[in-house]
Motif scaffolding. Structure first.
Motif, PDB file in Angstrom:
ATOM      1  N   LEU A  79       0.836  -1.205   0.000  1.00  0.00           N
ATOM      2  CA  LEU A  79       0.000   0.000   0.000  1.00  0.00           C
ATOM      3  C   LEU A  79       0.873   1.258   0.000  1.00  0.00           C
ATOM      4  O   LEU A  79       0.598   2.225  -0.717  1.00  0.00           O
ATOM      5  CB  LEU A  79      -0.924   0.004   1.220  1.00  0.00           C
ATOM      6  CG  LEU A  79      -2.118  -0.945   1.196  1.00  0.00           C
ATOM      7  CD1 LEU A  79      -2.760  -1.028   2.581  1.00  0.00           C
ATOM      8  CD2 LEU A  79      -3.144  -0.486   0.167  1.00  0.00           C
ATOM      9  N   ALA A  80       1.916   1.246   0.825  1.00  0.00           N
ATOM     10  CA  ALA A  80       2.808   2.401   0.908  1.00  0.00           C
ATOM     11  C   ALA A  80       3.538   2.615  -0.409  1.00  0.00           C
ATOM     12  O   ALA A  80       3.701   3.753  -0.877  1.00  0.00           O
ATOM     13  CB  ALA A  80       3.798   2.213   2.048  1.00  0.00           C
ATOM     14  N   ALA A  81       3.979   1.523  -1.037  1.00  0.00           N
ATOM     15  CA  ALA A  81       4.724   1.632  -2.284  1.00  0.00           C
ATOM     16  C   ALA A  81       3.851   2.167  -3.417  1.00  0.00           C
ATOM     17  O   ALA A  81       4.292   3.012  -4.211  1.00  0.00           O
ATOM     18  CB  ALA A  81       5.306   0.271  -2.664  1.00  0.00           C
ATOM     19  N   VAL A  82       2.624   1.687  -3.503  1.00  0.00           N
ATOM     20  CA  VAL A  82       1.706   2.176  -4.537  1.00  0.00           C
ATOM     21  C   VAL A  82       1.432   3.660  -4.335  1.00  0.00           C
ATOM     22  O   VAL A  82       1.428   4.450  -5.290  1.00  0.00           O
ATOM     23  CB  VAL A  82       0.395   1.372  -4.520  1.00  0.00           C
ATOM     24  CG1 VAL A  82      -0.655   2.034  -5.416  1.00  0.00           C
ATOM     25  CG2 VAL A  82       0.638  -0.060  -4.976  1.00  0.00           C
ATOM     26  N   SER A  83       1.222   4.069  -3.077  1.00  0.00           N
ATOM     27  CA  SER A  83       0.986   5.481  -2.790  1.00  0.00           C
ATOM     28  C   SER A  83       2.211   6.315  -3.156  1.00  0.00           C
ATOM     29  O   SER A  83       2.086   7.421  -3.706  1.00  0.00           O
ATOM     30  CB  SER A  83       0.645   5.659  -1.312  1.00  0.00           C
ATOM     31  OG  SER A  83       0.393   7.008  -1.008  1.00  0.00           O
ATOM     32  N   ALA A  84       3.407   5.776  -2.875  1.00  0.00           N
ATOM     33  CA  ALA A  84       4.644   6.494  -3.179  1.00  0.00           C
ATOM     34  C   ALA A  84       4.821   6.695  -4.677  1.00  0.00           C
ATOM     35  O   ALA A  84       5.443   7.677  -5.116  1.00  0.00           O
ATOM     36  CB  ALA A  84       5.836   5.732  -2.612  1.00  0.00           C
ATOM     37  N   ALA A  85       4.263   5.788  -5.471  1.00  0.00           N
ATOM     38  CA  ALA A  85       4.367   5.914  -6.923  1.00  0.00           C
ATOM     39  C   ALA A  85       3.584   7.113  -7.453  1.00  0.00           C
ATOM     40  O   ALA A  85       3.835   7.588  -8.559  1.00  0.00           O
ATOM     41  CB  ALA A  85       3.866   4.631  -7.592  1.00  0.00           C
ATOM     42  N   TYR A  86       2.668   7.614  -6.645  1.00  0.00           N
ATOM     43  CA  TYR A  86       1.841   8.753  -7.049  1.00  0.00           C
ATOM     44  C   TYR A  86       2.237  10.060  -6.379  1.00  0.00           C
ATOM     45  O   TYR A  86       1.705  11.110  -6.724  1.00  0.00           O
ATOM     46  CB  TYR A  86       0.365   8.470  -6.719  1.00  0.00           C
ATOM     47  CG  TYR A  86      -0.284   7.451  -7.616  1.00  0.00           C
ATOM     48  CD1 TYR A  86      -0.990   7.847  -8.750  1.00  0.00           C
ATOM     49  CD2 TYR A  86      -0.194   6.092  -7.340  1.00  0.00           C
ATOM     50  CE1 TYR A  86      -1.596   6.915  -9.585  1.00  0.00           C
ATOM     51  CE2 TYR A  86      -0.792   5.155  -8.169  1.00  0.00           C
ATOM     52  CZ  TYR A  86      -1.481   5.568  -9.282  1.00  0.00           C
ATOM     53  OH  TYR A  86      -2.070   4.635 -10.107  1.00  0.00           O
ATOM     54  N   ASP A  87       3.139   9.976  -5.408  1.00  0.00           N
ATOM     55  CA  ASP A  87       3.409  11.174  -4.609  1.00  0.00           C
ATOM     56  C   ASP A  87       4.869  11.187  -4.149  1.00  0.00           C
ATOM     57  O   ASP A  87       5.324  10.236  -3.503  1.00  0.00           O
ATOM     58  CB  ASP A  87       2.470  11.185  -3.393  1.00  0.00           C
ATOM     59  CG  ASP A  87       2.612  12.431  -2.548  1.00  0.00           C
ATOM     60  OD1 ASP A  87       2.017  13.454  -2.905  1.00  0.00           O
ATOM     61  OD2 ASP A  87       3.323  12.356  -1.519  1.00  0.00           O
ATOM     62  N   GLU A  88       5.599  12.241  -4.465  1.00  0.00           N
ATOM     63  CA  GLU A  88       7.012  12.313  -4.141  1.00  0.00           C
ATOM     64  C   GLU A  88       7.252  12.397  -2.640  1.00  0.00           C
ATOM     65  O   GLU A  88       8.237  11.848  -2.122  1.00  0.00           O
ATOM     66  CB  GLU A  88       7.654  13.531  -4.830  1.00  0.00           C
ATOM     67  CG  GLU A  88       9.138  13.717  -4.506  1.00  0.00           C
ATOM     68  CD  GLU A  88       9.970  12.459  -4.744  1.00  0.00           C
ATOM     69  OE1 GLU A  88      10.894  12.208  -3.943  1.00  0.00           O
ATOM     70  OE2 GLU A  88       9.681  11.711  -5.709  1.00  0.00           O
TER      71      GLU A  88
END
Length: 229
Positions: free
Chosen positions: A189-198
């Motif tokens: 979940l954290a990794a997917v979110s990180a893919a959208y937000d620096e």
């Protein structure tokens, strides 16, 4: 559990005894299926005496729920030492210890029980979720989380609840696998979110950089690489 033994207790001691008896019975069967007569018999007192300390089963259930919620919230407390993945795995083991020990009561609380919908019950459930959220953020070293991190943490807590409920319905998946899977779920979940937000990306890089090669997060990466090959 005390059965058939009568002795004089102080008011607070008797209340605590009844809460403990109720918790044990609610851990074995849904609270809806446990009668005041059973609670009285298990406590070694008369039915009217139960009502002397609690107006009805709802108030006793809420008192038992309060003790259980404090216990469950404490399962998320973990020293801020060592790799995050290892810490989360220990938290999940304690969480599933609780679910395992209090299955029917946990299920009744989340799916429906004698106090579902009451302001007291809702407040207690929210307090557990808030305690879990605060603990996770503390492990991440964040006091004021950005919106995406808030979403990740709260989504993961909901996922842990849902996973536990599904597991209780037949326990068809080994518990240890689910504990590790939930740690992997957090990382995913954290990794997917990180893919959208620096901002999330920077946080994830900081948190994950010290993860050991034999830790839960590295294990996830290895599984994903093997799946893609």
């Amino acid at each position: 559990m005390t059965t058939g033994v009568r002795r004089r207790m102080g008011v607070d001691e008797r209340r605590q005894q009844l809460i403990g008896v109720a918790l044990e019975l609610f851990s074995q069967r849904s609270p809806d299926d446990v009668s005041i007569d059973e609670i009285a018999s298990a406590a070694g007192i008369s039915r009217p005496l139960v009502y002397h300390y609690f107006p009805g089963k709802l108030s006793l259930y809420e008192a038992a729920l309060k003790r259980a919620s404090e216990d469950l919230a404490a399962r998320f407390v973990e020293p801020h030492e060592g790799p995050l993945g290892t810490r989360l795995l220990r938290v999940m083991r304690r969480f599933f210890d609780f679910v395992d020990e209090h299955g029917p009561g946990f299920s009744a609380l989340m799916r429906g029980g004698p106090a579902v919908g009451s302001s007291t019950t809702n407040a207690l459930i929210d307090s557990v979720r808030q305690a879990a959220r605060d603990q996770i953020l503390a492990h991440l070293g964040v006091q004021e989380p950005p919106a995406r991190l808030e979403l990740v943490v709260r989504s993961w807590i909901s996922l842990a609840e849902s996973t536990a409920l599904i597991w209780l319905d037949g326990r068809r998946i080994p518990r240890a696998e689910l504990e590790k899977q939930l740690v992997h779920d957090f990382a995913a979940l954290a990794a997917v979110s990180a893919a959208y937000d620096e901002e999330m990306g920077a946080l994830i890089r900081t948190v994950f950089k010290d993860e050991p090669a034999d830790g839960p997060f590295a294990d996830l990466v290895g599984r994903l690489v093997a799946l893609a090959s």
